[in-house]
Design a protein around this motif. Structure first.
Motif, mmCIF file in Angstrom:
data_model
loop_
_atom_site.group_PDB
_atom_site.id
_atom_site.type_symbol
_atom_site.label_atom_id
_atom_site.label_comp_id
_atom_site.label_asym_id
_atom_site.label_seq_id
_atom_site.Cartn_x
_atom_site.Cartn_y
_atom_site.Cartn_z
ATOM 1 N N TYR A 182 32.332 35.927 46.038
ATOM 2 C CA TYR A 182 31.692 37.247 46.065
ATOM 3 C C TYR A 182 30.304 37.120 46.676
ATOM 4 C CZ TYR A 182 35.392 38.506 42.851
ATOM 5 O OH TYR A 182 36.617 38.723 42.289
ATOM 6 N N ALA A 183 29.744 38.245 47.080
ATOM 7 C CA ALA A 183 28.410 38.255 47.678
ATOM 8 C C ALA A 183 27.316 37.973 46.647
ATOM 9 C CB ALA A 183 28.151 39.597 48.362
ATOM 10 N N SER A 184 27.556 38.340 45.388
ATOM 11 C CA SER A 184 26.542 38.157 44.349
ATOM 12 C C SER A 184 27.203 37.940 42.984
ATOM 13 C CB SER A 184 25.639 39.386 44.261
ATOM 14 O OG SER A 184 26.364 40.482 43.732
ATOM 15 N N ALA A 185 26.407 37.466 42.033
ATOM 16 C CA ALA A 185 26.906 37.278 40.664
ATOM 17 C C ALA A 185 27.268 38.626 40.043
ATOM 18 C CB ALA A 185 25.866 36.554 39.818
ATOM 19 N N ASP A 186 26.460 39.652 40.307
ATOM 20 C CA ASP A 186 26.763 40.985 39.765
ATOM 21 C C ASP A 186 28.113 41.486 40.267
ATOM 22 O OD1 ASP A 186 24.482 41.193 38.215
ATOM 23 O OD2 ASP A 186 23.335 42.222 39.771
ATOM 24 N N GLU A 187 28.370 41.306 41.552
ATOM 25 C CA GLU A 187 29.647 41.728 42.124
ATOM 26 C C GLU A 187 30.808 40.967 41.482
ATOM 27 O OE1 GLU A 187 31.807 41.120 46.357
ATOM 28 O OE2 GLU A 187 29.837 42.077 46.475
ATOM 29 N N ALA A 188 30.631 39.674 41.257
ATOM 30 C CA ALA A 188 31.683 38.857 40.642
ATOM 31 C C ALA A 188 31.991 39.329 39.225
ATOM 32 C CB ALA A 188 31.262 37.389 40.633
ATOM 33 N N ARG A 189 30.961 39.717 38.469
ATOM 34 C CA ARG A 189 31.168 40.236 37.104
ATOM 35 C C ARG A 189 31.871 41.588 37.129
ATOM 36 N NH1 ARG A 189 25.709 39.163 36.607
ATOM 37 N NH2 ARG A 189 25.275 37.175 35.644
ATOM 38 N N GLN A 190 31.426 42.456 38.023
ATOM 39 C CA GLN A 190 31.945 43.825 38.072
ATOM 40 C C GLN A 190 33.369 43.904 38.587
ATOM 41 O OE1 GLN A 190 28.997 45.788 40.450
ATOM 42 N NE2 GLN A 190 27.452 45.697 38.850
ATOM 43 N N GLN A 191 33.789 42.959 39.412
ATOM 44 C CA GLN A 191 35.110 43.018 40.010
ATOM 45 C C GLN A 191 36.095 42.083 39.316
ATOM 46 O OE1 GLN A 191 35.205 42.986 44.271
ATOM 47 N NE2 GLN A 191 33.357 44.216 44.424
ATOM 48 N N LEU A 192 35.975 41.974 38.011
ATOM 49 C CA LEU A 192 36.901 41.155 37.235
ATOM 50 C C LEU A 192 38.289 41.780 37.320
ATOM 51 C CD1 LEU A 192 36.717 38.640 35.428
ATOM 52 C CD2 LEU A 192 36.517 40.180 33.489
ATOM 53 N N PRO A 193 39.293 41.018 37.755
ATOM 54 C CA PRO A 193 40.638 41.576 37.907
ATOM 55 C C PRO A 193 41.227 42.046 36.574
ATOM 56 C CG PRO A 193 40.500 39.387 38.890
ATOM 57 C CD PRO A 193 39.234 39.621 38.146
ATOM 58 N N ALA A 194 42.117 43.006 36.645
ATOM 59 C CA ALA A 194 42.771 43.552 35.454
ATOM 60 C C ALA A 194 43.466 42.461 34.645
ATOM 61 C CB ALA A 194 43.760 44.639 35.853
ATOM 62 N N GLN A 195 43.966 41.417 35.309
ATOM 63 C CA GLN A 195 44.682 40.354 34.594
ATOM 64 C C GLN A 195 43.772 39.573 33.648
ATOM 65 O OE1 GLN A 195 45.450 38.234 38.378
ATOM 66 N NE2 GLN A 195 45.119 36.365 37.224
ATOM 67 N N TYR A 196 42.440 39.708 33.780
ATOM 68 C CA TYR A 196 41.500 39.001 32.910
ATOM 69 C C TYR A 196 40.769 39.949 31.963
ATOM 70 C CZ TYR A 196 42.183 35.238 36.261
ATOM 71 O OH TYR A 196 42.733 34.284 37.072
ATOM 72 N N ARG A 197 41.373 41.052 31.637
ATOM 73 C CA ARG A 197 40.705 42.026 30.773
ATOM 74 C C ARG A 197 41.356 42.163 29.403
ATOM 75 N NH1 ARG A 197 39.639 46.620 35.344
ATOM 76 N NH2 ARG A 197 38.312 45.334 36.650
ATOM 77 N N ALA A 198 42.167 41.188 28.997
ATOM 78 C CA ALA A 198 42.785 41.232 27.668
ATOM 79 C C ALA A 198 41.718 41.139 26.582
ATOM 80 C CB ALA A 198 43.798 40.101 27.511
ATOM 81 N N VAL A 199 40.619 40.455 26.887
ATOM 82 C CA VAL A 199 39.470 40.319 25.999
ATOM 83 C C VAL A 199 38.238 40.646 26.829
ATOM 84 C CG1 VAL A 199 38.121 38.697 24.609
ATOM 85 C CG2 VAL A 199 40.605 38.489 24.673
ATOM 86 N N ALA A 200 37.297 41.405 26.257
ATOM 87 C CA ALA A 200 36.073 41.741 26.986
ATOM 88 C C ALA A 200 35.235 40.481 27.190
ATOM 89 C CB ALA A 200 35.273 42.783 26.223
ATOM 90 N N ALA A 201 34.757 40.268 28.390
ATOM 91 C CA ALA A 201 33.920 39.111 28.705
ATOM 92 C C ALA A 201 32.478 39.385 28.324
ATOM 93 C CB ALA A 201 34.009 38.797 30.204
ATOM 94 N N THR A 202 31.905 38.471 27.564
ATOM 95 C CA THR A 202 30.477 38.498 27.248
ATOM 96 C C THR A 202 29.839 37.377 28.050
ATOM 97 O OG1 THR A 202 30.904 39.304 25.013
ATOM 98 C CG2 THR A 202 28.757 38.297 25.408
ATOM 99 N N TRP A 203 28.997 37.744 28.996
ATOM 100 C CA TRP A 203 28.429 36.767 29.932
ATOM 101 C C TRP A 203 27.149 36.159 29.384
ATOM 102 C CZ3 TRP A 203 31.077 35.079 34.018
ATOM 103 C CH2 TRP A 203 32.144 35.845 34.458
ATOM 104 N N HIS A 204 26.968 34.865 29.666
ATOM 105 C CA HIS A 204 25.785 34.109 29.262
ATOM 106 C C HIS A 204 25.226 33.429 30.495
ATOM 107 C CE1 HIS A 204 27.251 34.468 25.115
ATOM 108 N NE2 HIS A 204 28.429 34.188 25.618
#
Length: 95
Positions: free
Chosen positions: A67-89
């Protein structure tokens, strides 16, 4: 589980972990799907993009996307990885 400082040779910028999988990735040769427990945002030295690594329970990268940025990578999390909400550190922080 805390991640290593580097994944696949790239420096860790931010991470998310869940004891319950964020989702699963199809494995090769018809084996059971691989559970994704760790998400890591990393950058290779001298590279412009940020990689989002999807990792197994041992922080081994199973899949990646750039991705172009870390924010973009967080925001474009694919549906297949949304079974649990990601809390970023941020890297180096446990909470």
């Amino acid at each position: 589980m805390l991640p290593p400082s580097h994944i696949d040779g790239a420096r860790l910028l931010a991470w998310a972990w869940s004891d319950l999988p964020f989702g699963h990735v199809a494995s090769e040769a018809g084996a059971a799907p691989i559970a994704i427990h760790g998400l890591a945002l990393c950058q290779y030295a001298g590279a412009p993009g940020v990689y989002r690594f999807s990792c197994d329970a041992q922080w081994e990268a199973v899949q990646d996307e750039v991705y172009a940025s870390a924010d973009e990578a967080r925001q474009q999390l694919p549906a297949q990885y949304r079974a649990v909400a990601a809390t970023w550190h941020r890297a180096g922080c446990s909470n």
